[in-house]
Enzyme design. Structure first.
Site, PDB file in Angstrom:
ATOM      1  N   SER A 415       3.267  16.891  12.030  1.00  0.00           N
ATOM      2  CA  SER A 415       3.819  18.158  11.568  1.00  0.00           C
ATOM      3  C   SER A 415       2.691  19.158  11.275  1.00  0.00           C
ATOM      4  CB  SER A 415       4.710  17.918  10.347  1.00  0.00           C
ATOM      5  OG  SER A 415       5.443  19.068  10.020  1.00  0.00           O
ATOM      6  N   GLU A 511      14.261  18.638  17.180  1.00  0.00           N
ATOM      7  CA  GLU A 511      13.474  19.420  16.221  1.00  0.00           C
ATOM      8  C   GLU A 511      13.127  20.791  16.784  1.00  0.00           C
ATOM      9  OE1 GLU A 511       9.341  18.395  15.558  1.00  0.00           O
ATOM     10  OE2 GLU A 511       9.537  16.712  16.952  1.00  0.00           O
ATOM     11  N   HIS A 541      12.521  15.721  13.657  1.00  0.00           N
ATOM     12  CA  HIS A 541      11.142  16.086  13.354  1.00  0.00           C
ATOM     13  C   HIS A 541      10.411  14.941  12.657  1.00  0.00           C
ATOM     14  CE1 HIS A 541       7.739  18.558  12.138  1.00  0.00           C
ATOM     15  NE2 HIS A 541       7.940  18.210  10.880  1.00  0.00           N
TER      16      HIS A 541
END
Length: 572
Positions: A415, A511, A541
């Site tokens: 991320s 995502e 995600h």
């Protein structure tokens, strides 16, 4: 005992045996081989599953073959000895003189056809076993598709029709039979969508609908073998308990016992566990809470501070000061000195790393034989860009000062940490320093201008990065967007990528960052950067952290370890 009573007793015993065989075969094949969905996956997946539990695979598929044979025998017996009563019902509904024979023929034909599909498809699976194990490619895809169409689409539809014919003939367990036929129909619909998704590019698949159908079929299908067993029992109360037990047991076995295939690449079909967790996350957003304002962020940080660090039993953790960056050296399993992975965790640039990143670091360490330095970089909004990126650089330089050569170093991030892994490497390249041997970015943020297509098209399918969370995290790191959002050290999509080390990019189809990852992958290929971009069907995600219960999380860690092993010669 009369001939009719004896025939009824034999019929009941056949139903009972068939129900038990179906449960044993379907649970066993799902738990050992992911059958039938493995037929849509790369053959390398099946090879790892077969070699892992060859006896279990053979027994499970053989059980399905036998159940198909029993179904054919049972259908012929019902069609000949008891066709009159079924025909009478159909005759009254059709209003024809030949309804009796028509009903008998219909029931027999449907049952025989269903049994043929049900038996031949796993038989083809048995024939595929030596092909999978010996990596024989010729004709394998065609055989796999034939087996899948028979076992997962044709057989359930035929069985649903056969069940409804028998339900009209005999009112015993009628409700259970109708529900079971519904479960079979849902199974066929789920499988058809699986096949469609397997033929489409992963980013175009219909995975939310697939997740709904997968969970519905998983809960409803066991009602069909429950109906079969009910047909072979004389006690009604026992069947009332049987159905929920079978549903619970089948769902638990399918989710809890599902193995994680090895091999290269990504699966074509999301696992039942992955689909279930994703669907639950979409239904109950509070299970994956992400802050959308500073008040919620402060509350989250206070909760994080109250949580004690936790690691797997085989892992150790040592707190270190990595060039002014508070860090944790995590080692799991058998590790060797002189190799290290710098892990920059996610959290939207604003949340501290908790036990989720620690467990992922331990898993990567266990799989690679390298210790992992988990760096706790400075957080926004108190420390906006470029503070976090500079901390990544400082931690890397500290590792070099410990005597670890760049050829034995890799940087991994997820991320926001994926963004930092990329930008740290870009900064090092710009400074003329030796680059790490490999980069891994899981669900990385690559374009803070938010121009990616999936920020719009997937905004209602991402249970983690909601619009409110995205605004809070991006505004916090970029001082409310007042800096140049196309700065390459902020949005690596706009960087000159030439010269970067081999890079693995990973993203889930569910995502909003999907287009961030695929666009960066395209630009890396154009720049000649070695590596690969993996798009994982049905995954949200940062799924290795978010849905740790799913086989895809274990598979993703294995793919990361395999990539590092190919690019770090000293990593086992």
């Amino acid at each position: 005992m009369t001939d009719q009573a004896s025939a009824a007793q034999d019929e009941g015993a056949s139903f009972l045996v068939l129900g038990l065989l179906v449960i044993a075969g379907t649970v066993g094949s799902s738990a050992t081989l992911h059958f039938p969905e493995v037929l849509l996956d790369p053959p390398s997946f099946a090879a790892t599953l077969v070699t892992g539990d060859l006896i279990g695979v053979i027994l499970s598929l053989a059980g399905l073959v036998v159940s198909g044979f029993v179904l054919m025998v049972l259908s012929r017996r019902i069609g000949t000895a008891h066709g009159r009563s079924a025909g009478a019902v159909l005759g009254r509904s059709l209003g024809t003189a030949h309804g009796r024979s028509a009903g008998a023929v219909l029931g027999r034909s449907l049952g025989v056809a269903a049994g043929t599909c049900w038996g031949i498809s796993p038989l083809i699976g048995l024939l595929l076993i030596p092909l999978w194990m010996n990596d024989v490619g010729a004709g394998m895809s065609l055989l796999s598709w034939i087996a899948f169409a028979g076992a997962a689409v044709a057989a359930p539809l035929l069985l649903a029709s056969w069940t409804m014919v028998l339900v009209r003939r005999d009112p015993r367990g009628r409700v259970l039979g109708v529900l079971g036929a519904t479960g079979l129909s849902l199974t066929a619909a789920r499988s058809s969508l699986w096949a469609v998704n397997a033929m489409l590019p992963p980013e175009r698949g219909l995975y939310l609908t697939s997740a709904i159908l997968t969970v519905a079929a998983m809960l409803m299908f066991p009602l069909w073998p429950a109906w079969l067993i009910r047909k072979g029992m004389t006690r009604r109360r026992a069947s009332a308990v049987l159905a929920p037990l079978l549903v619970l047991g089948y769902a638990t076995a399918t989710i809890g016992l599902a193995p994680a295939p090895g091999g290269d690449g990504v699966p074509a079909v999301p696992s039942a566990a992955g689909s279930a967790v994703y669907l639950v996350a979409m239904t109950v957003p509070a299970l994956l809470p992400m802050p959308v304002n500073e008040t919620e962020l402060d509350a989250d940080r206070r909760r994080d501070l109250a949580i004690r660090p936790a690691l797997p039993a085989d892992a150790t953790m040592e707190r270190v000061d990595a060039g002014g960056v508070p860090s944790e050296r995590i080692c799991a399993g058998k590790t060797s000195a002189g190799r290290m992975i710098l892990y920059l965790p996610g959290g939207g640039f604003i949340q501290p790393a908790g036990n989720g990143p620690r467990w992922l670091a331990a898993a990567i360490s266990r799989e690679t034989g390298a210790c992992v330095l988990l760096a706790h970089y400075r957080l926004a909004p108190e420390h906006p860009y470029p503070a976090a990126m500079r901390d990544g650089v400082s931690a890397y330089r500290w590792l070099r000062l410990q005597g670890i050569p760049a050829s034995r170093l890799a940087i991994v991030g997820d991320s926001a940490g994926g963004n930092l892994a990329l930008t740290t490497a870009l900064f090092l390249r710009g400074s003329g320093e030796a680059l790490p041997a490999a980069l891994v970015a899981i669900s990385p943020v690559t374009d803070l201008t938010l121009r990616g297509e999936t920020f719009r098209t997937l905004s209602d399918r991402d249970p983690v990065l909601t619009p409110g969370t995205i605004k809070l995290t991006f505004d916090s790191y970029t001082r409310g967007g007042t800096i140049d959002l196309r700065d390459p050290l902020l949005s690596p999509l706009y960087a000159d990528l030439a010269g970067l080390p081999p890079t693995l990019l990973m993203a889930g189809t569910q995502e909003v960052l999907l287009s961030d990852v695929t666009r960066l992958g395209d630009r890396m290929r154009e720049a000649g950067v070695p590596g690969e971009t993996q798009v994982w069907p049905g995954m949200p995600h940062a799924w290795p952290l978010v849905v740790q219960e799913a086989p895809e999380s274990r598979m993703a860690v294995a793919r990361v370890a395999g990539f590092l092993a190919r690019n770090l010669p000293t990593v086992r």
